[in-house]
Motif scaffolding. Structure first.
Motif, short mmCIF file in Angstrom:
data_model
loop_
_atom_site.label_atom_id
_atom_site.label_comp_id
_atom_site.label_asym_id
_atom_site.label_seq_id
_atom_site.Cartn_x
_atom_site.Cartn_y
_atom_site.Cartn_z
N UNK A 97 62.31 41.22 45.74
CA UNK A 97 61.63 41.04 44.46
C UNK A 97 60.46 42.01 44.38
N UNK A 98 60.40 42.73 43.30
CA UNK A 98 59.32 43.70 43.13
C UNK A 98 58.54 43.39 41.86
N UNK A 99 57.24 43.45 42.02
CA UNK A 99 56.34 43.09 40.92
C UNK A 99 55.40 44.24 40.60
N UNK A 100 55.11 44.40 39.34
CA UNK A 100 54.10 45.38 38.94
C UNK A 100 53.25 44.79 37.84
N UNK A 101 51.93 44.97 37.95
CA UNK A 101 50.99 44.45 36.96
C UNK A 101 49.77 45.35 36.93
N UNK A 102 49.03 45.27 35.84
CA UNK A 102 47.80 46.06 35.72
C UNK A 102 46.59 45.13 35.69
N UNK A 103 45.75 45.26 36.67
CA UNK A 103 44.48 44.54 36.79
C UNK A 103 44.65 43.05 37.12
N UNK A 104 45.47 42.33 36.38
CA UNK A 104 45.65 40.91 36.64
C UNK A 104 47.03 40.46 36.17
N UNK A 105 47.32 39.20 36.39
CA UNK A 105 48.64 38.67 36.04
C UNK A 105 48.71 38.18 34.60
N UNK A 106 47.57 37.76 34.06
CA UNK A 106 47.57 37.17 32.73
C UNK A 106 47.87 38.18 31.64
N UNK A 107 47.70 39.47 31.93
CA UNK A 107 48.01 40.51 30.96
C UNK A 107 49.50 40.84 30.93
N UNK A 108 50.25 40.15 31.76
CA UNK A 108 51.68 40.39 31.81
C UNK A 108 52.06 41.17 33.06
N UNK A 109 53.29 41.02 33.47
CA UNK A 109 53.77 41.72 34.65
C UNK A 109 55.27 41.91 34.53
N UNK A 110 55.78 42.84 35.31
CA UNK A 110 57.22 43.08 35.36
C UNK A 110 57.73 42.64 36.72
N UNK A 111 58.93 42.06 36.72
CA UNK A 111 59.50 41.58 37.96
C UNK A 111 60.98 41.90 38.00
N UNK A 112 61.47 42.27 39.17
CA UNK A 112 62.88 42.57 39.33
C UNK A 112 63.33 42.17 40.73
N UNK A 113 64.64 42.03 40.91
CA UNK A 113 65.18 41.73 42.23
C UNK A 113 65.38 40.26 42.51
N UNK A 114 65.10 39.38 41.54
CA UNK A 114 65.26 37.95 41.75
C UNK A 114 65.57 37.30 40.41
N UNK A 115 66.82 36.88 40.25
CA UNK A 115 67.24 36.27 38.98
C UNK A 115 66.47 34.98 38.70
N UNK A 116 66.28 34.15 39.75
CA UNK A 116 65.57 32.89 39.57
C UNK A 116 64.13 33.10 39.13
N UNK A 117 63.46 34.08 39.75
CA UNK A 117 62.07 34.37 39.38
C UNK A 117 61.96 34.90 37.97
N UNK A 118 62.95 35.71 37.56
CA UNK A 118 62.96 36.23 36.20
C UNK A 118 63.15 35.09 35.19
N UNK A 119 63.97 34.11 35.54
CA UNK A 119 64.17 32.95 34.66
C UNK A 119 62.87 32.15 34.51
#
Length: 386
Positions: A97-119
């Protein structure tokens, strides 16, 4: 900050090991939170909220790496905490699972590699949008003095509730074979009420339990869900008995309540036969939404009290001082009683009250005609019974 609850997100990245059996028993979580060098990201497990499984200090470029080792083959709900923000992941063995975000999580983030986490992220984003919408509507409602505009805003709030529940039901049906559906079943609405607590909602719990029990029979989450389904079945049987019961001699069609008001005067629920009664359960210290619902009840009470409506409100407070102060401060005009036993009160057990606010609607003949009805639906039910 919203009055309803803290926002939760999902910030995890699991690296997949390929070709090695031992690696398949772990999941790697990696990613980048830009602009926050040298801060620490913590990995935990939802079933052990006070335990830190792994931690990683962000590099100068914001990169982090974490690892979770599975003790079983069942997917696990993990938590990733950064600063004061926390998100949930649904990780499986071997996921990257790979995550990318800018500064914090509340501004949104992108996630890939895990169907359950994406759900889970999809589900949380849907709820966050609804929370913001209802929060804004409630803010307008609390400031509005025009009766017609207030009624219009209440209709908008009700529609937002209904739409969110419909969306969540669709999510559950489409993903009943994923543990992510369990999270959807236990969502709470902005007023703190469980989204799925109506009599017929147990069908969704059963659908998910049946689907997951064969797939993950040893999962602690599935076992807990099955126990809850059994409890809901028992509660439904009791409530159905209340609905179908009729007076026979001195037997009431509902469990009677005798409690005292702020002046220590006893009030008996069964004495209200001949009136349409809202049997309301609340707590003066539970949350701000209880007080807002009381304000809505006052509008309803003032409109229909001369036509035969009464409210019998049971406080689930432990402190007499807190309860008396709240009743006096809010100037509650109906029957307010309390035995100061909280959730240990016999009334709570007899009526299967699991959270507050909670209500039943009783008609003039003493028959229960509804449960947990709010807003415009409550007004319509009262008008039908009066």
């Amino acid at each position: 900050m919203s009055m309803y609850r803290n926002k939760y997100s999902i910030l995890f990245v699991l690296a997949v090991c390929t070709g090695f059996t031992s690696c398949q028993k772990s999941a790697k979580i990696s990613g980048t939170i830009s602009g926050q060098a040298n801060k620490t990201v913590y990995l935990g497990q939802l079933s052990a909220p006070n335990t830190v499984i792994d931690s990683s200090k962000l590099s100068e470029s914001g990169n982090f790496n974490l690892t979770y080792k599975f003790k079983s083959k069942d997917p696990q709900f993990l938590t990733l905490q950064f600063d004061n923000e926390k998100i949930t992941l649904l990780a499986e063995e071997g996921e990257n699972i790979k995550l990318s975000a800018f500064m914090n999580l509340s501004n949104g983030y992108q996630i890939e590699g895990s169907k359950g986490s994406a759900l889970l992220q999809q589900l949380q984003q849907s709820m966050d949008n609804t929370y913001r919408s209802i929060d804004s509507l409630y803010s307008l409602y609390s400031k509005e003095t025009d009766v017609l505009l207030r009624d219009s805003l209440l209709k908008d709030i009700t529609r937002a509730y209904v739409k969110q529940k419909q969306n969540t039901i669709k999510f559950i049906v489409l993903n009943a074979n994923s543990l992510a559906a369990i999270t959807a079943l236990y969502q709470k609405m902005p007023n703190g009420m469980n989204m799925f607590e109506e009599l017929n909602d147990v069908a969704y719990f059963k659908m998910v339990a049946d689907s997951l029990s064969s797939k993950y029979p040893n999962s602690v989450y599935v076992k807990s869900l099955n126990k809850d389904v059994e409890q809901q079945d028992r509660q439904k049987k009791v409530v159905n008995m209340l609905f179908s019961a009729r007076e026979e001699g001195n037997i009431q069609p509902f469990p009677d309540i005798i409690m005292q008001d702020i002046l220590s005067r006893p009030h008996k629920l069964s004495d209200l036969k001949g009136k349409v009664v809202i049997l309301s359960f609340w707590s003066s210290t539970a949350n701000a939404d209880n007080n807002m619902l009381n304000r809505e009840l006052q509008d309803i009470y003032n409109t229909y009290k001369t036509k035969g409506l009464e409210i019998y409100q049971v406080g689930l407070d432990i402190s007499k001082t807190d309860w008396v102060n709240a009743v006096n401060t809010q100037k509650l005009p109906w029957i307010s009683v309390c035995d100061f036993r909280g959730y240990d009160s016999p009334a709570v057990k007899n009526y299967n009250v699991t959270s507050v606010p909670f209500n039943y609607i009783i008609d003039r003949n003493g028959e229960i005609k509804g449960k947990n009805i709010w807003g415009n639906d409550l007004i319509k039910k009262i008008e039908d019974l009066l």
